[in-house]
Design a protein around this motif. Structure first.
Motif, PDB file in Angstrom:
ATOM      1  N   TYR A 292      30.591  28.904  12.964  1.00  0.00           N
ATOM      2  CA  TYR A 292      29.285  28.279  13.113  1.00  0.00           C
ATOM      3  C   TYR A 292      29.133  27.076  12.184  1.00  0.00           C
ATOM      4  CZ  TYR A 292      27.705  32.484  15.642  1.00  0.00           C
ATOM      5  OH  TYR A 292      27.548  33.496  16.538  1.00  0.00           O
ATOM      6  N   VAL A 397      22.250  28.437   6.803  1.00  0.00           N
ATOM      7  CA  VAL A 397      21.755  28.593   8.178  1.00  0.00           C
ATOM      8  C   VAL A 397      22.741  29.408   9.010  1.00  0.00           C
ATOM      9  CG1 VAL A 397      21.198  27.362  10.316  1.00  0.00           C
ATOM     10  CG2 VAL A 397      20.353  26.502   8.118  1.00  0.00           C
ATOM     11  N   TYR A 401      21.955  33.180  10.481  1.00  0.00           N
ATOM     12  CA  TYR A 401      21.992  33.326  11.941  1.00  0.00           C
ATOM     13  C   TYR A 401      22.951  34.449  12.338  1.00  0.00           C
ATOM     14  CZ  TYR A 401      22.880  32.479  16.847  1.00  0.00           C
ATOM     15  OH  TYR A 401      23.026  32.654  18.211  1.00  0.00           O
ATOM     16  N   ASP A 402      24.138  34.474  11.720  1.00  0.00           N
ATOM     17  CA  ASP A 402      25.096  35.523  12.081  1.00  0.00           C
ATOM     18  C   ASP A 402      24.600  36.895  11.648  1.00  0.00           C
ATOM     19  OD1 ASP A 402      27.894  36.335  12.986  1.00  0.00           O
ATOM     20  OD2 ASP A 402      27.813  37.136  10.951  1.00  0.00           O
ATOM     21  N   THR A 405      22.056  38.156  14.142  1.00  0.00           N
ATOM     22  CA  THR A 405      22.578  38.480  15.476  1.00  0.00           C
ATOM     23  C   THR A 405      23.685  39.534  15.425  1.00  0.00           C
ATOM     24  OG1 THR A 405      24.045  36.551  15.313  1.00  0.00           O
ATOM     25  CG2 THR A 405      21.961  36.243  16.481  1.00  0.00           C
ATOM     26  N   HIS A 416      19.746  35.814  20.543  1.00  0.00           N
ATOM     27  CA  HIS A 416      19.870  34.420  20.106  1.00  0.00           C
ATOM     28  C   HIS A 416      18.488  33.775  19.986  1.00  0.00           C
ATOM     29  CE1 HIS A 416      20.993  30.212  19.935  1.00  0.00           C
ATOM     30  NE2 HIS A 416      20.303  29.981  21.045  1.00  0.00           N
ATOM     31  N   ALA A 419      16.659  34.981  16.888  1.00  0.00           N
ATOM     32  CA  ALA A 419      17.230  34.422  15.658  1.00  0.00           C
ATOM     33  C   ALA A 419      16.840  32.957  15.493  1.00  0.00           C
ATOM     34  CB  ALA A 419      18.751  34.571  15.678  1.00  0.00           C
ATOM     35  N   ILE A 420      16.861  32.196  16.587  1.00  0.00           N
ATOM     36  CA  ILE A 420      16.461  30.786  16.525  1.00  0.00           C
ATOM     37  C   ILE A 420      14.994  30.675  16.116  1.00  0.00           C
ATOM     38  CG2 ILE A 420      15.988  28.753  17.959  1.00  0.00           C
ATOM     39  CD1 ILE A 420      18.874  28.916  17.213  1.00  0.00           C
ATOM     40  N   LEU A 423      14.721  31.131  12.406  1.00  0.00           N
ATOM     41  CA  LEU A 423      15.154  29.942  11.661  1.00  0.00           C
ATOM     42  C   LEU A 423      14.081  28.866  11.700  1.00  0.00           C
ATOM     43  CD1 LEU A 423      18.896  29.648  12.792  1.00  0.00           C
ATOM     44  CD2 LEU A 423      18.035  30.559  10.634  1.00  0.00           C
ATOM     45  N   TRP A 439      21.103  22.696  14.185  1.00  0.00           N
ATOM     46  CA  TRP A 439      21.628  23.917  14.800  1.00  0.00           C
ATOM     47  C   TRP A 439      20.931  24.202  16.135  1.00  0.00           C
ATOM     48  CZ3 TRP A 439      25.680  26.719  15.036  1.00  0.00           C
ATOM     49  CH2 TRP A 439      25.647  28.030  15.512  1.00  0.00           C
ATOM     50  N   CYS A 443      22.975  24.253  19.678  1.00  0.00           N
ATOM     51  CA  CYS A 443      22.984  25.423  20.561  1.00  0.00           C
ATOM     52  C   CYS A 443      22.373  25.097  21.915  1.00  0.00           C
ATOM     53  CB  CYS A 443      22.230  26.580  19.915  1.00  0.00           C
ATOM     54  SG  CYS A 443      23.065  27.285  18.485  1.00  0.00           S
ATOM     55  N   TYR A 450      27.258  29.831  20.656  1.00  0.00           N
ATOM     56  CA  TYR A 450      26.866  30.982  19.844  1.00  0.00           C
ATOM     57  C   TYR A 450      27.390  32.327  20.321  1.00  0.00           C
ATOM     58  CZ  TYR A 450      22.992  30.548  23.228  1.00  0.00           C
ATOM     59  OH  TYR A 450      22.248  30.402  24.362  1.00  0.00           O
TER      60      TYR A 450
END
Length: 474
Positions: A292, A397, A401-402, A405, A416, A419-420, A423, A439, A443, A450
C-alpha cells in the motif's frame, strides 16, 4: 563519461602523445573482443528474454546483438587485413553504436509507449529476423564493400547529427536506468548506465579523432570496457538471484511482490524472518502495508531513492514487536492501559534495533514515527503536522487502513468503504489530509489496488519469499 573524454582531448592536443599507431592486426583483435563479448551478452539476455516473454529484455538483447554484428564487420574489414582500404570500417563503426543506442533507447521506454506497443506485435520474429538480417547484410558487405561507398564519411554535418542523436538517446537511457537503480540497486542497471555513457563518448571520439592515432584508438577500448562492464553487471546480478532468468527479470518487473523483495537487503530479510517467527500476522501485515505504502508514495510522486526507503522502512516498521512479550502481542482481546504502554514501546525498540544495524535516517523515521498523529496526539515523541516525516505519514495511512481491513480476535474486518470513511473522518486529526486524499483518489482510480494484498501475502507466499534467507541462516 567525462574522464575518458577529457583524456581523449588531452592526448589529441598533444602531438608528442597522439602518434600514429597503424596496427591492423591489433585493431582486428581488439574489435573482435568487443564483438564476441557483446554477442555473449546478447545470447545470454536473449535466452532469458524468450523464457520471460518480456519485450524490454528482448530490446536489451537486440542492442548488444547489433553492436556485436556491426562491430564484427568493422573488425573483419580492417584496412589491409582481409580487405584493402574501403568505406566499410568507417561506416560500420558508427553504425554499431547507432543500432545499439536505438534498441537500448527502446528498452528504457514504458511498455505502453506507442513505439514499444507497435514493435511488440512482432515479438517472436524480432530476434530471428534481426539476427538473420545482420548476417545477410554483414556477409554481403564483406563481399561487396563498395555498396556503402555512397555514405559521406567526410560530411562534418552528418557526423555531428549522428553524435547529437546518439548523445540525446543515451542521456535518456542513463536517466531512466539510473532512476531505476536508485530504487532497486541492481548491478546490471548501473552497468547499463555506464555502457550508455561510454557509447556517447565513443561516438564523439570516432567523429573527432584521426584514424590510427592514439586518441582514435581510445574509442575501441571504451567499447570494450562497455561490454565488459555489462558482462560484470550480468554476473553480479546472476550471483544475487542465482538464476539468469531471475537476474534479467528483476530489471523490468512490475509484479508488486517482486518489486519489494528484489530490493531488500540481507539485513532486512533477516529481520523479516525474525518477525515471522515471532508473529506470522505481523509479517503478513508488514508486507501488505508495504504494498500500500509504495503505491501511495508513487501517487505522491516520491523519487526512486525515496521509494526504496519506503519499501525498506515499511517492511520492518513493526520490527520492535519482536521484543514485546507474547502474552501481550497475541492477546485475544483488548489491551489494558499497562499493556498498551508496553505495546507503544515498539517504535522506539524497532528504531534502536535498526539504528544499530546501520539503517539510513529515512527508514529509521518510518520505524519510529509511523504512529505519530497529525494533531500531535500520537507516540512515541508527540510530533505534529509537518514535523512528522512524509514517509512516516504515508505509512501511517497504509498501516491503519490495513489494520482496519484485517480480521482481529476482538473485532471483524471493516469493508473498504468503512475503512475509507474512517480515514476521511480522521484526516486533519490523526492523518495528514494530503496523504488521505491521495489514498482515496488512488483507490477510486484503481479499484484493484486494495483487494490484492490479501492473496499476495498469504502464509505460503510470505514463507516462500523468506525461505532462502531462513535456510541460509540455519
Amino acid at each position: 563519461m567525462i574522464i575518458p573524454y577529457l583524456l581523449f582531448m588531452y592526448v589529441k592536443s598533444s602531438p608528442n602523445l597522439d602518434v600514429l599507431l597503424n596496427v591492423p592486426t591489433g585493431h582486428f583483435y581488439v574489435v573482435s573482443s568487443v564483438a564476441i563479448l557483446a554477442a555473449v551478452i546478447a545470447v545470454a539476455v536473449g535466452i532469458a528474454g524468450t523464457r520471460l516473454r518480456n519485450i524490454k529484455v528482448l530490446f536489451l538483447s537486440l542492442s548488444f546483438l547489433s553492436l556485436a554484428s556491426a562491430f564484427a564487420v568493422h573488425g573483419l574489414s580492417t584496412p589491409n587485413f582481409l580487405l584493402h582500404a574501403t568505406h566499410l570500417p568507417g561506416v560500420t563503426a558508427p553504425l554499431s553504436v547507432i543500432l545499439a543506442t536505438f534498441w537500448l533507447g527502446l528498452s528504457s521506454l514504458p511498455t505502453d509507449h506507442p513505439a514499444v506497443a507497435a514493435i511488440s506485435k512482432y515479438e517472436k520474429l524480432l530476434l530471428p529476423v534481426w539476427a538473420g538480417l545482420a548476417l545477410v547484410l554483414g556477409t554481403t558487405a564483406m563481399f561487396y564493400p563498395g555498396l556503402v561507398s555512397f555514405v559521406a564519411l567526410s560530411s562534418r554535418q552528418l557526423s555531428l547529427v549522428v553524435c547529437a542523436a546518439v548523445t540525446l538517446v543515451n542521456v535518456f537511457v542513463i536517466f531512466r536506468y539510473y532512476r531505476s537503480y536508485l530504487y532497486s540497486r541492481f548491478p546490471l542497471q548501473l552497468s547499463i548506465v555506464y555502457s550508455a555513457g561510454w557509447l556517447i563518448v565513443s561516438q564523439w571520439i570516432m567523429t573527432l579523432g584521426e584514424m590510427w592515432r592514439i586518441s582514435w584508438w581510445m574509442y575501441h577500448f571504451l567499447l570494450l570496457a562497455s561490454v565488459i562492464g555489462m558482462l560484470v553487471g550480468l554476473i553480479r546480478q546472476y550471483a544475487e538471484s542465482a538464476s539468469l532468468v531471475g537476474a534479467v527479470r528483476a530489471l523490468y518487473t512490475t509484479d508488486p511482490v517482486e518489486r519489494i523483495t528484489s530490493c531488500l537487503s540481507p539485513s532486512i530479510k533477516a529481520l523479516m524472518v525474525a518477525t515471522e517467527k515471532k508473529d506470522l500476522y505481523t509479517a503478513g501485515h508488514n508486507f501488505r502495508v508495504t504494498l500500500y505504502a509504495l503505491q501511495l508514495a508513487e501517487e505522491l510522486r516520491l523519487g526512486p531513492d525515496q521509494l526504496r526507503a519506503v519499501a525498506q522502512g515499511t517492511i520492518i516498521h513493526d520490527v520492535g514487536k519482536i521484543n514485546i512479550p507474547d502474552d501481550i502481542l497475541n492477546k485475544p482481546g483488548r489491551l489494558t492501559p499497562e499493556e498498551r504502554t508496553v505495546i507503544e514501546q515498539h517504535p522506539v525498540k524497532g528504531y534502536e534495533m535498526a539504528r544499530s544495524l546501520g539503517f539510513m535516517k529515512e527508514e529509521l523515521g518510518i520505524i519510529r514515527w509511523h504512529h505519530e498523529r497529525w494533531d500531535g496526539g500520537g507516540y512515541p515523541d508527540r510530533l505534529r503536522g509537518a514535523q512528522i516525516p512524509l514517509m512516516a505519514r504515508i505509512v501511517a495511512v497504509a498501516d491503519v487502513y490495513d489494520a482496519l481491513t484485517s480480521n482481529r480476535s476482538y473485532r471483524r474486518a471493516m469493508t473498504h468503504a468503512e475503512a475509507i470513511a474512517f480515514l476521511i473522518d480522521n484526516k486533519g486529526s490523526h492523518f495528514d489530509p494530503v496523504v488521505v486524499e491521495a489514498w482515496v483518489q488512488l483507490c477510486g482510480r484503481n479499484p484493484s489496488l486494495y483487494p490484492y494484498p490479501s492473496h499476495l501475502t498469504s502464509e505460503q507466499t510470505t514463507q516462500f519469499v523468506l525461505a532462502p534467507v531462513a535456510k541460509a541462516g540455519g
